[in-house]
Design a protein around this motif. Structure first.
Motif, PDB file in Angstrom:
ATOM      1  N   ALA A   2       0.829  -1.199   0.000  1.00 45.91           N
ATOM      2  CA  ALA A   2       0.000   0.000   0.000  1.00 45.91           C
ATOM      3  C   ALA A   2       0.867   1.255   0.000  1.00 45.91           C
ATOM      4  O   ALA A   2       1.891   1.311   0.670  1.00 45.91           O
ATOM      5  CB  ALA A   2      -0.909  -0.005   1.226  1.00 45.91           C
ATOM      6  N   GLU A   3       0.446   2.229  -0.785  1.00 46.80           N
ATOM      7  CA  GLU A   3       1.155   3.502  -0.846  1.00 46.80           C
ATOM      8  C   GLU A   3       0.814   4.337   0.379  1.00 46.80           C
ATOM      9  O   GLU A   3      -0.287   4.258   0.902  1.00 46.80           O
ATOM     10  CB  GLU A   3       0.764   4.265  -2.113  1.00 46.80           C
ATOM     11  N   MET A  70       3.082  13.252  -3.339  1.00 47.61           N
ATOM     12  CA  MET A  70       2.152  13.706  -2.298  1.00 47.61           C
ATOM     13  C   MET A  70       0.791  14.044  -2.887  1.00 47.61           C
ATOM     14  O   MET A  70      -0.245  13.703  -2.305  1.00 47.61           O
ATOM     15  CB  MET A  70       2.722  14.921  -1.555  1.00 47.61           C
ATOM     16  N   LEU A  71       0.771  14.694  -4.050  1.00 47.64           N
ATOM     17  CA  LEU A  71      -0.503  15.043  -4.674  1.00 47.64           C
ATOM     18  C   LEU A  71      -1.240  13.806  -5.181  1.00 47.64           C
ATOM     19  O   LEU A  71      -2.465  13.716  -5.078  1.00 47.64           O
ATOM     20  CB  LEU A  71      -0.284  16.046  -5.811  1.00 47.64           C
ATOM     21  N   GLN A  72      -0.488  12.858  -5.704  1.00 46.06           N
ATOM     22  CA  GLN A  72      -1.114  11.630  -6.211  1.00 46.06           C
ATOM     23  C   GLN A  72      -1.796  10.853  -5.087  1.00 46.06           C
ATOM     24  O   GLN A  72      -2.850  10.259  -5.289  1.00 46.06           O
ATOM     25  CB  GLN A  72      -0.063  10.754  -6.890  1.00 46.06           C
ATOM     26  N   TYR A  73      -1.198  10.855  -3.915  1.00 47.97           N
ATOM     27  CA  TYR A  73      -1.737  10.086  -2.796  1.00 47.97           C
ATOM     28  C   TYR A  73      -2.321  10.979  -1.696  1.00 47.97           C
ATOM     29  O   TYR A  73      -2.365  10.603  -0.541  1.00 47.97           O
ATOM     30  CB  TYR A  73      -0.650   9.162  -2.232  1.00 47.97           C
ATOM     31  N   ASP A  75      -4.958  12.811   0.621  1.00 48.55           N
ATOM     32  CA  ASP A  75      -6.280  12.620   1.207  1.00 48.55           C
ATOM     33  C   ASP A  75      -6.721  13.987   1.709  1.00 48.55           C
ATOM     34  O   ASP A  75      -6.306  14.425   2.777  1.00 48.55           O
ATOM     35  CB  ASP A  75      -6.234  11.646   2.389  1.00 48.55           C
ATOM     36  N   VAL A  76      -7.527  14.671   0.891  1.00 43.51           N
ATOM     37  CA  VAL A  76      -7.988  15.996   1.282  1.00 43.51           C
ATOM     38  C   VAL A  76      -9.089  15.812   2.325  1.00 43.51           C
ATOM     39  O   VAL A  76     -10.074  15.127   2.102  1.00 43.51           O
ATOM     40  CB  VAL A  76      -8.497  16.804   0.071  1.00 43.51           C
TER      41      VAL A  76
END
Length: 157
Positions: A2-3, A70-73, A75-76
């Motif tokens: 998991a990333e 960081m943007l790819q993964y 969680d906003v």
């Protein structure tokens, strides 16, 4: 495998997107131009301008890669989905240790943390202790400097 996920506020994600754009559209071309000019100075083995530009290029490319991950993964965090009195990432919490002045911090993802601006990482000992707690809760906080108990006074979106 998991990333790793990167919790962050919408504002923090926007700030990272702006930094990425700046690095790609401004910094990267500037460095490429510096490398091109430095190559014209001759022998690359003794060319400090070339070495300096290549070092900076490496740093910028590493940061671009880091931000993209960081943007790819990301969680906003949507604070409207959390009880208004509960401490969560994206919220601002005010707490007080008995006999001390109240302290206020916004809990943000690690990528956004800036203690000088009152933003602490969700991975910090203080934030870890406060997450999930509510107004009027007494919370034991353990830090490398020792343990202390605080009362949560206020939680704001």
């Amino acid at each position: 495998m998991a990333e790793q996920r990167y919790p962050m506020t919408a504002q923090g994600k926007q700030k990272l997107e702006q930094e990425l754009e700046d690095l790609k559209l401004k910094k990267r071309p500037e460095i490429i131009e510096r490398i091109k000019i430095a190559r014209g100075f001759g022998d690359l083995s003794e060319n400090s301008e070339y070495s300096s530009a290549k070092d900076e290029q490496s740093i910028v490319e590493s940061r671009i890669s880091e931000i993209m991950t960081m943007l790819q993964y990301a969680d906003v965090v949507d604070v409207s989905q959390v009880d208004e009195n509960e401490v969560s990432v994206g919220k601002t919490v005010t707490f007080q240790e008995d006999g001390e002045e109240a302290e206020t911090y916004q809990i943000v993802g690690a990528a956004e943390a800036d203690p000088l601006e009152g933003k602490i990482s969700n991975n910090s000992p203080i934030a870890k202790s406060l997450l999930g707690k509510k107004v009027d809760d007494l919370v034991e906080i353990s830090t490398p400097g020792g343990s202390f108990t605080v009362k949560i006074i206020d939680v704001q979106n």
